[in-house]
Design a protein around this motif. Sequence first.
Motif, PDB file in Angstrom:
ATOM      1  N   ASP A  73       0.815  -1.215   0.000  1.00 55.64           N
ATOM      2  CA  ASP A  73       0.000   0.000   0.000  1.00 55.64           C
ATOM      3  C   ASP A  73       0.849   1.266   0.000  1.00 55.64           C
ATOM      4  N   ASP A  74       2.060   1.183   0.565  1.00 55.81           N
ATOM      5  CA  ASP A  74       2.925   2.367   0.615  1.00 55.81           C
ATOM      6  C   ASP A  74       3.703   2.584  -0.682  1.00 55.81           C
ATOM      7  N   GLY A  75       3.487   1.709  -1.681  1.00 53.41           N
ATOM      8  CA  GLY A  75       4.137   1.866  -2.971  1.00 53.41           C
ATOM      9  C   GLY A  75       5.381   1.036  -3.172  1.00 53.41           C
ATOM     10  N   GLY A  76       5.960   0.525  -2.104  1.00 51.95           N
ATOM     11  CA  GLY A  76       7.133  -0.338  -2.238  1.00 51.95           C
ATOM     12  C   GLY A  76       6.754  -1.705  -2.778  1.00 51.95           C
ATOM     13  N   TYR A  77       7.725  -2.434  -3.249  1.00 55.14           N
ATOM     14  CA  TYR A  77       7.446  -3.777  -3.755  1.00 55.14           C
ATOM     15  C   TYR A  77       7.044  -4.706  -2.621  1.00 55.14           C
ATOM     16  N   SER A  78       6.123  -5.610  -2.910  1.00 55.02           N
ATOM     17  CA  SER A  78       5.744  -6.627  -1.947  1.00 55.02           C
ATOM     18  C   SER A  78       6.917  -7.585  -1.746  1.00 55.02           C
ATOM     19  N   PRO A  79       6.955  -8.315  -0.621  1.00 51.02           N
ATOM     20  CA  PRO A  79       8.041  -9.281  -0.415  1.00 51.02           C
ATOM     21  C   PRO A  79       8.134 -10.313  -1.542  1.00 51.02           C
ATOM     22  N   ALA A  80       6.991 -10.774  -2.036  1.00 53.79           N
ATOM     23  CA  ALA A  80       7.010 -11.756  -3.119  1.00 53.79           C
ATOM     24  C   ALA A  80       7.583 -11.153  -4.398  1.00 53.79           C
ATOM     25  N   ALA A  81       7.216  -9.899  -4.679  1.00 55.90           N
ATOM     26  CA  ALA A  81       7.754  -9.240  -5.867  1.00 55.90           C
ATOM     27  C   ALA A  81       9.251  -8.963  -5.709  1.00 55.90           C
ATOM     28  N   GLU A  82       9.673  -8.564  -4.519  1.00 58.27           N
ATOM     29  CA  GLU A  82      11.092  -8.346  -4.256  1.00 58.27           C
ATOM     30  C   GLU A  82      11.902  -9.611  -4.534  1.00 58.27           C
ATOM     31  N   ALA A  83      11.361 -10.754  -4.117  1.00 60.67           N
ATOM     32  CA  ALA A  83      12.072 -12.012  -4.331  1.00 60.67           C
ATOM     33  C   ALA A  83      12.299 -12.283  -5.812  1.00 60.67           C
ATOM     34  N   VAL A  84      11.303 -11.931  -6.638  1.00 61.16           N
ATOM     35  CA  VAL A  84      11.414 -12.143  -8.079  1.00 61.16           C
ATOM     36  C   VAL A  84      12.314 -11.091  -8.721  1.00 61.16           C
ATOM     37  N   LEU A  85      12.068  -9.817  -8.405  1.00 58.05           N
ATOM     38  CA  LEU A  85      12.725  -8.720  -9.102  1.00 58.05           C
ATOM     39  C   LEU A  85      14.145  -8.460  -8.623  1.00 58.05           C
ATOM     40  N   ARG A  86      14.425  -8.731  -7.349  1.00 57.23           N
ATOM     41  CA  ARG A  86      15.753  -8.454  -6.794  1.00 57.23           C
ATOM     42  C   ARG A  86      16.586  -9.711  -6.587  1.00 57.23           C
ATOM     43  N   ASP A  87      15.928 -10.799  -6.193  1.00 52.71           N
ATOM     44  CA  ASP A  87      16.666 -11.997  -5.789  1.00 52.71           C
ATOM     45  C   ASP A  87      16.636 -13.116  -6.820  1.00 52.71           C
ATOM     46  N   ALA A  88      16.057 -12.837  -8.001  1.00 49.24           N
ATOM     47  CA  ALA A  88      16.020 -13.791  -9.118  1.00 49.24           C
ATOM     48  C   ALA A  88      15.242 -15.059  -8.792  1.00 49.24           C
ATOM     49  N   ALA A  89      14.227 -14.939  -7.917  1.00 48.25           N
ATOM     50  CA  ALA A  89      13.384 -16.097  -7.635  1.00 48.25           C
ATOM     51  C   ALA A  89      12.481 -16.389  -8.843  1.00 48.25           C
ATOM     52  N   ALA A  90      12.120 -17.638  -8.997  1.00 51.84           N
ATOM     53  CA  ALA A  90      11.199 -18.030 -10.059  1.00 51.84           C
ATOM     54  C   ALA A  90       9.795 -17.565  -9.694  1.00 51.84           C
ATOM     55  N   LEU A  91       9.023 -17.234 -10.718  1.00 49.32           N
ATOM     56  CA  LEU A  91       7.624 -16.876 -10.525  1.00 49.32           C
ATOM     57  C   LEU A  91       6.822 -18.132 -10.797  1.00 49.32           C
ATOM     58  N   GLY A  92       6.266 -18.753  -9.731  1.00 52.38           N
ATOM     59  CA  GLY A  92       5.663 -20.065  -9.836  1.00 52.38           C
ATOM     60  C   GLY A  92       4.466 -20.111 -10.770  1.00 52.38           C
ATOM     61  N   GLY A  93       4.151 -21.318 -11.212  1.00 50.94           N
ATOM     62  CA  GLY A  93       2.981 -21.482 -12.038  1.00 50.94           C
ATOM     63  C   GLY A  93       3.027 -22.626 -12.999  1.00 50.94           C
ATOM     64  N   ASP A  94       4.126 -23.345 -13.091  1.00 52.01           N
ATOM     65  CA  ASP A  94       4.167 -24.498 -13.991  1.00 52.01           C
ATOM     66  C   ASP A  94       4.723 -25.699 -13.255  1.00 52.01           C
TER      67      ASP A  94
END
Length: 252
Positions: A231-252
């Motif tokens: 809500d404050d405009g920062g990335y969510s923890p899940a988005a941070e994991a993908v965008l900063r930490d190169a985590a996979a975005l699940g779904g397959d």
Amino acid sequence: MNRAGEGVATEDRLLGGRVRLRQPADGYRAAIDPVLLAAAVTATPGERVLDLGCGVGAAALCLLARRPDLRVTGLELQPELAELARINAAANDHADRFEVVTGSALAPPAAIAPGGFAQVITNPPFALAGAGTVPPDRSKALAHVEAGFDLAGWIRAAARALAPKGRLWVIHRADRLDALLAAFAGRGLGEVRVLPLWPKAGRPAGRVIVSARKGSRAPFALLPGLVLHRDDGGYSPAAEAVLRDAAALGGD
């Protein structure tokens, strides 16, 4: 553009600094869409991937940062962006894994063989021709606005490049999901999976990542999505994991 060292370009970092990306100071510039697209891809080691409309190589290089066991070919219409993609491939030590081909998806060069790729990833132009203001910069206009090559044609080119049982991955505007699914019709693309990307919790999705498998008849699936911002405009923890930490975005 930076062509053979000419023009003005900036060097930016993606995935928390894992990816170095030279891109034009003006015109089209990669944001988070190619990063999210690359994070969604699942593949078997050694598979060949086509980045259709690769630009300066953002999606391809983010994918290789997470999956260096893949081989990626990028097809890019604009020579200036293709040259930057080659520079970026070398700067990220992926010149042997990321080949960049200059040419049009309307008439693909011989290097883009029909059925030659196990995976195709693409971030097509989002805007319909004649809808809204066309960016004055030609490069940005080509990247953002369909011009002589609509979404159906883009998907046709992607499906042509896919091997049997290969998978297509597309990031697009959520309000054009109907057009995207319609473009899949008659292309032998089934097992369609839609992953919504919400700007904030409780807001309508702004983007979707849609995948489909060539020659599959498995049913449609709506996947758990990703909330991008708090809500404050920062990335969510899940988005941070993908965008900063190169985590996979699940779904397959």
